[in-house]
Design a protein around this motif. Structure first.
Motif, mmCIF file in Angstrom:
data_model
loop_
_atom_site.group_PDB
_atom_site.id
_atom_site.type_symbol
_atom_site.label_atom_id
_atom_site.label_comp_id
_atom_site.label_asym_id
_atom_site.label_seq_id
_atom_site.Cartn_x
_atom_site.Cartn_y
_atom_site.Cartn_z
ATOM 1 N N ARG A 17 0.831 -1.214 0.000
ATOM 2 C CA ARG A 17 0.000 0.000 0.000
ATOM 3 C C ARG A 17 0.859 1.254 0.000
ATOM 4 N NH1 ARG A 17 -2.391 -0.968 4.267
ATOM 5 N NH2 ARG A 17 -1.362 0.470 5.692
ATOM 6 N N PHE A 48 2.033 1.628 -3.447
ATOM 7 C CA PHE A 48 0.966 2.078 -4.330
ATOM 8 C C PHE A 48 0.689 3.562 -4.157
ATOM 9 C CE2 PHE A 48 0.585 -1.779 -6.075
ATOM 10 C CZ PHE A 48 -0.145 -2.769 -5.454
ATOM 11 N N ARG A 88 5.472 2.475 -8.012
ATOM 12 C CA ARG A 88 4.158 1.844 -8.142
ATOM 13 C C ARG A 88 4.213 0.684 -9.126
ATOM 14 N NH1 ARG A 88 2.570 7.317 -8.427
ATOM 15 N NH2 ARG A 88 2.146 7.115 -10.647
ATOM 16 N N LYS A 121 -5.779 -0.657 -13.029
ATOM 17 C CA LYS A 121 -4.880 -0.531 -11.869
ATOM 18 C C LYS A 121 -5.653 -0.135 -10.613
ATOM 19 C CE LYS A 121 -0.616 0.642 -14.355
ATOM 20 N NZ LYS A 121 0.395 1.679 -14.584
ATOM 21 N N ARG A 122 -6.574 0.825 -10.803
ATOM 22 C CA ARG A 122 -7.337 1.268 -9.630
ATOM 23 C C ARG A 122 -8.202 0.126 -9.086
ATOM 24 N NH1 ARG A 122 -7.785 6.012 -12.819
ATOM 25 N NH2 ARG A 122 -9.792 5.327 -13.656
ATOM 26 N N ILE A 160 -5.877 -2.267 -7.251
ATOM 27 C CA ILE A 160 -5.507 -1.728 -5.932
ATOM 28 C C ILE A 160 -6.694 -1.810 -4.984
ATOM 29 C CG2 ILE A 160 -4.777 0.355 -4.722
ATOM 30 C CD1 ILE A 160 -3.184 1.113 -7.222
ATOM 31 N N GLN A 179 -6.924 -3.701 -1.491
ATOM 32 C CA GLN A 179 -7.396 -3.067 -0.254
ATOM 33 C C GLN A 179 -8.546 -3.868 0.369
ATOM 34 O OE1 GLN A 179 -8.357 0.851 -1.548
ATOM 35 N NE2 GLN A 179 -6.221 1.551 -1.561
#
Length: 808
Positions: free
Chosen positions: A336, A339, A347, A407-408, A411, A415
């Motif tokens: 994290r 990121f 990243r 990518k989002r 991620i 999370q």
């Protein structure tokens, strides 16, 4: 005996006329200061504009006509507009996957503007509406063509020429006839002609290549975002109003549909992720419940020590599981941090390290990672190689958006996995706490039962949350709500006509400006004599006088030396000009020559009697100046001898009514006495030696020692000797004669004599040390008045006096 020769009287050695004041040496030349052809004062500028008034007028007329012609040929175009608002409609159907209730901002407005102007979206519009965008009717009504479709993408397009009659239509280079009202496919073009056109027997359909049609649509499309809002204004212009409405409507609908499909795809991915997580939690919950049932069935077969040992073993297992989960949490925490790093390289390395971590084995994370790899490979494919697209290309930007979106989501999945891990750690922590408490104050059996129950409860709670998120994702996927709302659809068409008035006025102003600039340029390039400044500053010699235009019954012409008239009239006109000083003593012309005579007699210093009158080029008025100046000297009762030294075009004998021979050439050739060639003239006190017959062996006698001796002999008898020589730049005789004369007077013509030529003539005189007395301007065309210098006040004075006498 010739009556004219009978008037010849041999001059007495001593004249009874009054002694002539000696000619003085020339005054010092002004300092060389150059000559500015453009005026700097307001009056001079106004005179410049008045002199060239026709150039702005011509510029205005030409520019106005050109502008009006261009505007009248421009066809009327039609414009329609639409307004789009960006919003997040999915928020009304459920919260986000992370459980937050705050609304997320819409995508970048500029990104949406770029999507609206993208080629794929324009291609959809071209494919859905080929008529008017790709297929253009020419010479036929567009309303008669229906159901148009284009198969393939011809690189060069084409033209389909059609012919019509009452019962069918056909292609001009094909004999097959087609009926009206039926869809026909011809050479890759599908169309239907409803009915035969009225008054039209032929027409054509221009088929554009698809890429050219897309470029044409993009050139007619304008997309602008409103500042500080999420509104986007879209404007489209076309030659036909219906085409404009249909094209813009298809564009905004295609954009809204594409955005809704994107939103639906995102909702489906959320549902699939929640479904995977729910299945994993349900599996864990089933295992926990089985452990709980098995423990209850077997717990009676153990002793207390064994149960205590079992409880302690379970505590150890819980602690070991906590350590493993803590290790995973540290790994996720490190990922994290990477990121969230502003460094793209950090990243990227974090994404590369993701498959080697425990979270990389999660189904949702692994699927998203595979999708990210595929999208990055697709972007690399369109940007690499010699035909790779640049970074600003819409397709590359769209690929970048897809990569960033993946990518989002990846991620976000990590999370979510970390949050599930935290929940598991919290559950294990609670389980360990309960086990420790049970070991301390309760039987081991009860502690194990409580631990299993708590673990199962935690899994049930997690499963309930995932089930709720799964249901919300299902609702969002079914609704397919995007972030695009058409606030104002295209319903009105506005005709766009060129602003005729403003364009014509602008063209008139521009034409006037160019006309003024052309006039200024014309003045700047005009290097002719224009007045005193041009002579004294440009040629650096004194200006001794200005001769106005000689008026009279035979002199009212601009270029009298070149006028095509009968011979008798020509001679009379020339004689009228040459004898202007003798014709009327109270005229302005006579006064101008008297002023010139005064300048030569009293305005200069030194001694001398012989005066050479010359010019730069022919037709500058040197002969008329010589004759009238000689008459002015004779009118002062001086004995004046006028010698025609122009061996090429001498004509003084014609103007003064004398014989052509004997003349100066014969005197120089046979070494006879010059007084034998002297002739009387029509003017009292004025004698003439003509040029004589020119012989090949006599041309080089000008400026010789014989010529100088002859000039001294004549100057000893006559009060003033005036030599009318040939132009300086035309014949070399004048330069040679200037050395023998006491002074040289250069005649220039206003608006005709070029300054560079006059300067070259004066340089030739300076090279032989000739005594240049000054220059005179012959203003036969009244040009000096336009330059603000030729006022000729004495002319008005004599006119007023004459009018007073007639009235009296």
């Amino acid at each position: 005996m010739n009556p004219r020769t009978s008037l010849v009287r041999t001059p007495a050695p001593h004249s009874t006329a009054e002694p002539v004041p000696p000619l003085r040496a020339p005054r010092a030349r002004p300092e060389a200061g150059g000559y500015d052809t453009l005026p700097s004062d307001p009056k001079g500028v106004l005179r410049l504009l008045l002199r060239n008034w026709w150039m702005p007028v011509l510029g205005v007329l030409l520019a106005g006509a050109a502008a009006y012609g261009w505007v009248s040929r421009q066809p009327t175009r039609y414009m329609t507009t639409a307004t789009i608002q960006l919003l997040d409609g999915r928020l009304s159907l459920g919260t986000r996957l992370d459980g937050g209730g705050s609304s997320a901002p819409p995508q970048s407005v500029r990104t949406q503007v770029a999507i609206l102007r993208s080629r794929p979206l324009a291609g959809k519009v071209v494919d859905s509406l080929p008529l008017g965008l790709r297929v253009l009717p020419q010479g036929m009504p567009a309303g008669m063509v229906h159901d148009v479709g284009v198969a393939g993408n011809p690189a060069d397009g084409g033209i389909l020429k059609l012919a019509f009659d009452g019962g069918s239509w056909f292609v001009t280079d094909d004999s097959v006839r087609y009926p009206y009202g039926k869809s026909i496919t011809v050479r890759g073009l599908t169309l239907r002609l409803e009915r035969p056109p009225v008054g039209v027997t032929s027409g054509s359909l221009l088929i554009l290549p698809r890429d050219m049609a897309i470029d044409r649509v993009l050139s007619q499309l304008v997309v602008n975002d409103r500042e500080m809002t999420t509104l986007i204004d879209v404007r489209f212009t076309a030659d036909e109003p219906q085409v404009a409405l249909q094209a813009l409507g298809a564009l905004v609908q295609a954009y809204q549909s594409a955005d809704a499909a994107t939103a639906q795809l995102q909702a489906r991915r959320r549902r699939e992720f929640a479904q995977q997580q729910l299945a994993a939690v349900n599996a864990q919950l089933s295992g926990a419940e089985r452990q709980q049932g098995a423990f209850r069935s077997t717990q009676q077969g153990f002793s207390s020590d064994e149960r205590i040992a079992t409880r302690r073993s379970e505590v150890s297992l819980v602690e070991q599981k906590q350590q493993e989960l803590q290790a995973e949490r540290q790994i996720l925490g490190d990922l994290r941090v990477r990121f969230d790093s502003p460094d793209p390289a950090v990243r990227a390395r974090a994404l590369l390290a993701l498959p080697g971590t425990p979270v990389g084995s999660a189904p949702a994370v692994a699927a998203l990672y595979t999708e990210l790899s595929q999208r990055e490979a697709a972007r690399s494919e369109i940007t690499s190689g010699p035909r790779g697209l640049p970074a600003r290309h819409p397709d590359v930007q769209r690929a970048d958006q897809l990569v960033e979106g993946t990518k989002r989501r990846l991620i976000g999945a990590v999370q979510a996995y970390e949050e599930g891990l935290l929940l598991r750690l919290a559950a294990l922590d609670r389980q360990r706490t309960e086990l420790s408490r049970d070991l301390q104050g309760a039987p081991v059996t009860k502690a194990q039962e409580v631990l299993l129950a708590q673990s199962a409860d935690a899994l049930r709670e997690q499963a309930a949350g995932l089930r709720a998120e799964y249901q919300r994702a299902q609702v969002a996927e079914a609704a397919a709500v995007g972030q695009v709302d058409i606030v104002e659809p295209p319903t009105r068409v506005l005709p766009l006509r060129p602003p005729v008035g403003r364009l014509v006025v602008f063209a008139l102003a521009l034409g006037a400006l160019f006309g003024i600039m052309a006039g200024v340029l014309r003045e700047a390039l005009d290097r002719t004599v224009k007045g005193r400044n041009s002579v004294e500053r440009g040629l650096r010699v004194p200006l001794l006088g200005t001769i106005p235009r000689i008026t009279g019954p035979h002199a009212a012409t601009r270029r009298w030396l070149r006028r095509d008239t009968p011979k008798v009239s020509e001679v009379g006109r020339r004689r009228s000009v040459a004898l202007a000083a003798a014709r009327d003593l109270r005229s302005g012309e006579s006064e101008a020559f008297r002023q010139l005579r005064t300048q030569l007699l009293y305005g200069l210093g030194g001694r001398g009697k012989s005066l050479l009158v010359t010019s730069t080029r022919p037709a500058e008025g040197k002969t008329s100046v010589s004759v009238n100046l000689a008459i002015s000297f004779a009118q002062q009762r001086l004995r004046v001898l006028l010698i025609d030294c122009d061996f090429v075009a001498g004509r003084l004998h014609v103007l003064l009514g004398a014989n052509a021979t004997p003349g100066l050439q014969q005197v120089l050739g046979d070494l006879s006495s010059p007084f034998g060639a002297v002739q009387s003239t029509l003017v009292s006190g004025l004698w003439l030696i003509s040029a004589g017959a020119v012989g090949a062996d006599l041309i080089d006698q000008a400026g010789s020692q014989r010529f100088r001796t002859l000039l001294r002999e004549l100057a000893a008898v006559y009060d003033v000797v005036i030599l009318d020589s040939a132009p300086l730049l035309a014949v070399a005789d004048s330069v040679a004669m200037s050395v023998a004369a006491d002074g040289v007077l250069v005649v220039t013509r206003a608006g005709e004599t070029r300054l560079d030529e006059a300067d070259e003539a004066l340089r030739q005189l300076d090279a032989v040390n000739a005594n240049i007395l000054g220059a005179v301007i012959n203003d036969v065309d009244n040009r000096l008045e336009r330059y603000g210098e030729g006022t000729y006040a004495y002319r008005g004075y004599y006119a007023a006096v004459s009018a007073g006498e007639e009235g009296g």
